[in-house]
Design a protein around this motif. Structure first.
Motif, mmCIF file in Angstrom:
data_model
loop_
_atom_site.group_PDB
_atom_site.id
_atom_site.type_symbol
_atom_site.label_atom_id
_atom_site.label_comp_id
_atom_site.label_asym_id
_atom_site.label_seq_id
_atom_site.Cartn_x
_atom_site.Cartn_y
_atom_site.Cartn_z
ATOM 1 N N UNK A 93 0.809 -1.219 0.000
ATOM 2 C CA UNK A 93 0.000 0.000 0.000
ATOM 3 C C UNK A 93 0.844 1.272 0.000
ATOM 4 N N UNK A 94 2.055 1.169 0.560
ATOM 5 C CA UNK A 94 2.913 2.356 0.667
ATOM 6 C C UNK A 94 3.903 2.456 -0.495
ATOM 7 N N UNK A 95 3.638 1.706 -1.558
ATOM 8 C CA UNK A 95 4.498 1.798 -2.744
ATOM 9 C C UNK A 95 3.652 2.127 -3.959
ATOM 10 N N UNK A 96 4.265 2.856 -4.885
ATOM 11 C CA UNK A 96 3.562 3.200 -6.123
ATOM 12 C C UNK A 96 3.414 1.957 -7.005
ATOM 13 N N UNK A 97 2.633 2.138 -8.079
ATOM 14 C CA UNK A 97 2.453 1.032 -9.026
ATOM 15 C C UNK A 97 3.817 0.542 -9.515
ATOM 16 N N UNK A 98 4.668 1.461 -9.930
ATOM 17 C CA UNK A 98 5.980 1.055 -10.457
ATOM 18 C C UNK A 98 6.824 0.393 -9.369
ATOM 19 N N UNK A 99 6.807 0.975 -8.166
ATOM 20 C CA UNK A 99 7.596 0.381 -7.069
ATOM 21 C C UNK A 99 7.111 -1.022 -6.721
ATOM 22 N N UNK A 100 5.783 -1.233 -6.818
ATOM 23 C CA UNK A 100 5.266 -2.585 -6.575
ATOM 24 C C UNK A 100 5.855 -3.588 -7.565
ATOM 25 N N UNK A 101 6.026 -3.122 -8.803
ATOM 26 C CA UNK A 101 6.530 -4.030 -9.838
ATOM 27 C C UNK A 101 8.044 -4.239 -9.696
ATOM 28 N N UNK A 102 8.767 -3.187 -9.326
ATOM 29 C CA UNK A 102 10.242 -3.274 -9.323
ATOM 30 C C UNK A 102 10.825 -3.811 -8.018
ATOM 31 N N UNK A 103 10.023 -3.801 -6.947
ATOM 32 C CA UNK A 103 10.525 -4.206 -5.623
ATOM 33 C C UNK A 103 11.320 -5.520 -5.669
ATOM 34 N N UNK A 104 10.712 -6.562 -6.238
ATOM 35 C CA UNK A 104 11.383 -7.867 -6.217
ATOM 36 C C UNK A 104 12.626 -7.862 -7.105
ATOM 37 N N UNK A 105 12.583 -7.075 -8.180
ATOM 38 C CA UNK A 105 13.753 -7.009 -9.074
ATOM 39 C C UNK A 105 14.938 -6.404 -8.336
ATOM 40 N N UNK A 106 14.653 -5.350 -7.553
ATOM 41 C CA UNK A 106 15.730 -4.640 -6.848
ATOM 42 C C UNK A 106 16.191 -5.448 -5.631
ATOM 43 N N UNK A 107 15.226 -5.971 -4.860
ATOM 44 C CA UNK A 107 15.575 -6.650 -3.602
ATOM 45 C C UNK A 107 16.054 -8.089 -3.838
ATOM 46 N N UNK A 108 15.308 -8.830 -4.658
ATOM 47 C CA UNK A 108 15.658 -10.246 -4.861
ATOM 48 C C UNK A 108 16.735 -10.409 -5.935
ATOM 49 N N UNK A 109 16.521 -9.760 -7.058
ATOM 50 C CA UNK A 109 17.445 -9.945 -8.194
ATOM 51 C C UNK A 109 18.641 -9.001 -8.151
ATOM 52 N N UNK A 110 18.604 -8.031 -7.204
ATOM 53 C CA UNK A 110 19.704 -7.048 -7.086
ATOM 54 C C UNK A 110 19.933 -6.303 -8.407
ATOM 55 N N UNK A 111 18.852 -6.082 -9.126
ATOM 56 C CA UNK A 111 18.972 -5.367 -10.393
ATOM 57 C C UNK A 111 19.169 -3.882 -10.096
ATOM 58 N N UNK A 114 17.740 1.680 -12.084
ATOM 59 C CA UNK A 114 17.340 2.235 -13.376
ATOM 60 C C UNK A 114 16.874 1.129 -14.335
ATOM 61 N N UNK A 115 17.624 0.056 -14.340
ATOM 62 C CA UNK A 115 17.279 -1.078 -15.197
ATOM 63 C C UNK A 115 15.937 -1.682 -14.768
ATOM 64 N N UNK A 116 15.759 -1.821 -13.434
ATOM 65 C CA UNK A 116 14.503 -2.360 -12.895
ATOM 66 C C UNK A 116 13.332 -1.470 -13.311
ATOM 67 N N UNK A 117 13.545 -0.154 -13.265
ATOM 68 C CA UNK A 117 12.460 0.763 -13.622
ATOM 69 C C UNK A 117 12.126 0.681 -15.104
ATOM 70 N N UNK A 118 13.139 0.490 -15.911
ATOM 71 C CA UNK A 118 12.874 0.353 -17.352
ATOM 72 C C UNK A 118 12.045 -0.900 -17.634
ATOM 73 N N UNK A 119 12.453 -1.995 -17.004
ATOM 74 C CA UNK A 119 11.696 -3.239 -17.196
ATOM 75 C C UNK A 119 10.303 -3.117 -16.572
ATOM 76 N N UNK A 120 10.247 -2.481 -15.392
ATOM 77 C CA UNK A 120 8.961 -2.262 -14.723
ATOM 78 C C UNK A 120 7.999 -1.473 -15.610
ATOM 79 N N UNK A 121 8.522 -0.448 -16.281
ATOM 80 C CA UNK A 121 7.667 0.347 -17.172
ATOM 81 C C UNK A 121 7.191 -0.483 -18.369
ATOM 82 N N UNK A 122 8.086 -1.345 -18.857
ATOM 83 C CA UNK A 122 7.689 -2.226 -19.962
ATOM 84 C C UNK A 122 6.513 -3.115 -19.529
ATOM 85 N N UNK A 123 6.602 -3.605 -18.286
ATOM 86 C CA UNK A 123 5.524 -4.475 -17.783
ATOM 87 C C UNK A 123 4.244 -3.669 -17.548
#
Ligand SMILES: Nc1ncnc2c1ncn2[C@@H]1O[C@H](COP(=O)(O)OP(=O)(O)O)[C@@H](O)[C@H]1O
Ligand SMILES: [Mg+2]
Length: 243
Positions: A93-111, A114-123
């Motif tokens: 609830x405390x994250x934006x739409x994009x942050x919801x999508x990129x969270x796992x990429x940044x935290x789990x995948x260590x992406x 910027x790269x996570x946000x680009x992929x997040x926007x694609x999704x």
């Protein structure tokens, strides 16, 4: 591929899954239908060990394990093969739409961010929500929230996506946009299992349909045969309620 052999699950004395077997080939869509309480949610929760099966051999992608004697690492590897989309979206609830999508990429995948946000926007583009990237869930409709949760599920590029009644919490006028997004993802050759009560959708999107009752698969087949010519009384009775 997803291959499940002899999946059994009980809660105390209640047998909820009574020896389930099925296979979903790569890039195929399988729908699970059946009355409430028949074990549909328990079945897909067992696939990623949200519930621990009593017995089962489960093979998803390149991971195969025996539920009675598997290691934590095997469970972790199995979990990484799938992503779930729940009835109630379960967005942060405390994250934006994009942050919801990129969270796992940044935290789990260590992406890198910027790269996570680009992929997040694609999704987000794939689910038609490019313009909502900075919106918090509370400012989105139920249909939009569910589309964000679908984008989030795709972020880790799972071998398969598991949907548990993805439109059951939505107001009727919002169901169509979510089904449309799921269909478009199916057309991109995503392997999926979908628990749904939307029969027209199941008929359209599935390669294979399973009808469950009382913890068993009563009948299964390709959607044409299954819906046009059901064999079992139980299936006929169930489908009648949707005509
Ligand atoms: N954690 C649990 N503890 C005890 N019983 C459960 C639990 N989860 C599900 N059940 C029971 O298992 C049966 C199947 O539930 P479920 O898998 O949610 O069915 P469906 O998704 O088809 O409606 C129901 O009788 C339900 O009450
Ligand atoms: Mg359920």
């Amino acid at each position: 591929m997803i291959k499940v052999t002899n999946l059994r699950k009980s809660f105390n004395d209640l047998v909820v899954l009574d020896g389930i077997n099925f296979e979903v080939k790569d890039r195929e869509v399988m729908s699970i239908i059946g009355p409430s309480g028949s074990g549909k949610s328990t079945l897909i929760r067992c696939l990623n060990f949200l519930e621990k099966p009593d017995t089962a051999t489960i093979e998803i992608g390149n991971v195969k394990l025996n539920a009675e004697r598997c290691t934590r690492k095997e469970i972790r590897d199995l979990r990484a093969q799938t992503a779930m989309v729940f009835q109630n979206y379960n967005l942060y609830k405390n994250k934006t739409a994009l942050q919801n999508v990129t969270e796992s990429l940044i935290v789990v995948k260590k992406m890198p961010k910027k790269e996570a946000e680009e992929f997040g926007m694609e999704l987000l583009r794939k689910v038609g929500l490019e313009d909502k990237r900075d919106n918090y869930p509370v400012t989105l409709s139920g249909g939009q929230q569910q589309r964000v949760s679908i984008a989030r599920a795709l972020a880790l590029r799972p071998h398969a996506v598991l949907f548990d009644e993805p439109t059951s919490s939505l107001d009727p006028e919002l169901v169509g946009e979510v089904l449309q997004v799921i269909k478009s993802i199916a057309e991109m050759d995503t392997t999926m299992i979908i628990v749904t009560h939307e029969m027209d959708f199941a008929r359209e999107v599935s390669d294979h349909v399973i009808f469950m009752a009382d913890g068993n698969i009563v009948e299964q087949g390709p959607p044409g045969e299954f819906f046009n010519n059901p064999q079992h009384d139980r299936t006929k009775q169930f489908l009648k309620n949707y005509r």
